[in-house]
Design a protein around this motif. Sequence first.
Motif, PDB file in Angstrom:
ATOM      1  N   GLN A   1       0.968  -1.386  -0.056  1.00  0.00           N
ATOM      2  CA  GLN A   1       0.032   0.021   0.034  1.00  0.00           C
ATOM      3  C   GLN A   1       0.912   1.286  -0.071  1.00  0.00           C
ATOM      4  O   GLN A   1       0.788   2.329  -0.842  1.00  0.00           O
ATOM      5  N   LEU A   2       1.902   1.032   0.763  1.00  0.00           N
ATOM      6  CA  LEU A   2       2.722   2.426   0.749  1.00  0.00           C
ATOM      7  C   LEU A   2       4.232   2.001   1.098  1.00  0.00           C
ATOM      8  O   LEU A   2       4.507   1.108   2.126  1.00  0.00           O
TER       9      LEU A   2
ATOM     10  N   LYS B   1       5.573   6.573  -0.720  1.00  0.00           N
ATOM     11  CA  LYS B   1       4.507   6.508  -1.937  1.00  0.00           C
ATOM     12  C   LYS B   1       4.099   5.107  -2.193  1.00  0.00           C
ATOM     13  O   LYS B   1       4.484   4.207  -1.827  1.00  0.00           O
ATOM     14  N   LYS B   2       3.072   5.098  -3.088  1.00  0.00           N
ATOM     15  CA  LYS B   2       2.641   3.790  -3.623  1.00  0.00           C
ATOM     16  C   LYS B   2       4.007   3.195  -4.224  1.00  0.00           C
ATOM     17  O   LYS B   2       4.411   3.791  -5.093  1.00  0.00           O
TER      18      LYS B   2
ATOM     19  N   ASP C   1       9.079  -8.190  -5.085  1.00  0.00           N
ATOM     20  CA  ASP C   1       9.749  -6.955  -5.761  1.00  0.00           C
ATOM     21  C   ASP C   1      10.351  -6.025  -4.901  1.00  0.00           C
ATOM     22  O   ASP C   1       9.839  -5.836  -3.844  1.00  0.00           O
ATOM     23  N   LEU C   2      11.100  -5.030  -5.801  1.00  0.00           N
ATOM     24  CA  LEU C   2      11.556  -4.001  -5.186  1.00  0.00           C
ATOM     25  C   LEU C   2      10.850  -2.633  -5.736  1.00  0.00           C
ATOM     26  O   LEU C   2      10.321  -2.570  -6.699  1.00  0.00           O
ATOM     27  N   CYS C   3      10.892  -1.692  -4.784  1.00  0.00           N
ATOM     28  CA  CYS C   3      10.351  -0.283  -5.147  1.00  0.00           C
ATOM     29  C   CYS C   3      11.305   0.308  -5.964  1.00  0.00           C
ATOM     30  O   CYS C   3      12.486   0.671  -5.592  1.00  0.00           O
ATOM     31  N   SER C   4      10.995   0.959  -7.136  1.00  0.00           N
ATOM     32  CA  SER C   4      12.124   1.416  -8.098  1.00  0.00           C
ATOM     33  C   SER C   4      12.409   2.821  -7.713  1.00  0.00           C
ATOM     34  O   SER C   4      13.528   3.460  -8.152  1.00  0.00           O
ATOM     35  N   VAL C   5      11.493   3.555  -6.806  1.00  0.00           N
ATOM     36  CA  VAL C   5      11.950   4.987  -6.343  1.00  0.00           C
ATOM     37  C   VAL C   5      13.119   5.091  -5.397  1.00  0.00           C
ATOM     38  O   VAL C   5      13.766   5.851  -5.161  1.00  0.00           O
ATOM     39  N   LEU C   6      13.404   3.543  -4.580  1.00  0.00           N
ATOM     40  CA  LEU C   6      14.532   3.533  -3.628  1.00  0.00           C
ATOM     41  C   LEU C   6      15.932   3.798  -4.186  1.00  0.00           C
ATOM     42  O   LEU C   6      16.230   3.726  -5.490  1.00  0.00           O
TER      43      LEU C   6
END
Length: 190
Positions: free
Chosen positions: A151-152, A158-159, A185-190
Amino acid sequence: MPKGRPNTMNNYGVLLNELGLDEAFITPLREKYLQPITALLYPDLGGDSLDSHKAFVVKYALHQDLDLSCHYDNAEVTLNVSLGKEFTEGNLYFGDFQQAPSPVPRYIEIEHVVSHGLLHRGGQMHGSLPITSGERWNLIVWMRSSAIRNQLCPMCNKKPQLVEAEGFGDGFTRSPEGDEPETVDLCSVL
Ligand SMILES: O=C(O)CCC(=O)C(=O)O
Ligand SMILES: [Fe+2]
């Protein structure tokens, strides 16, 4: 053998999945022994649905890393176990929550007791003070709940924007569409 680093702040840590210790050691530890406790302590953080982790050992020694700067973890709940060896100073300290910093930060210090483990919220700011002698080794298990982090993203708030990853990745999941397999998965914003 290629060797990753647990995080950018720690130069001498070892990732336990690289040693093949996830399946036989950390996953059963999380599922059988830790989750019953985290379910009671952290229901708001998905303490009853921790479905992946990143586990590593950190090492502090003179002429190597002495301390760890203040940070929050990429985890809903973290386990920190003091493995020894012998050392002086090097207390852990805890401050505010990442999402609710106070104007004048206050910290509490916790002294390690060898063989004792400590559970804390990943989002609580913390760090370790410099050791002054010896070697300090700790087992760290960053535990993740995909139900919460899907969710966050706890790191970018962020989403999450997902990119596929190997193994547990950073503990996010995608719901399967058609034949697409579920990925972690990974969050690409990191
Ligand atoms: O050195 C410690 O005991 C804390 C390590 C830690 O906070 C981390 O690796 O996320
Ligand atoms: Fe940490």
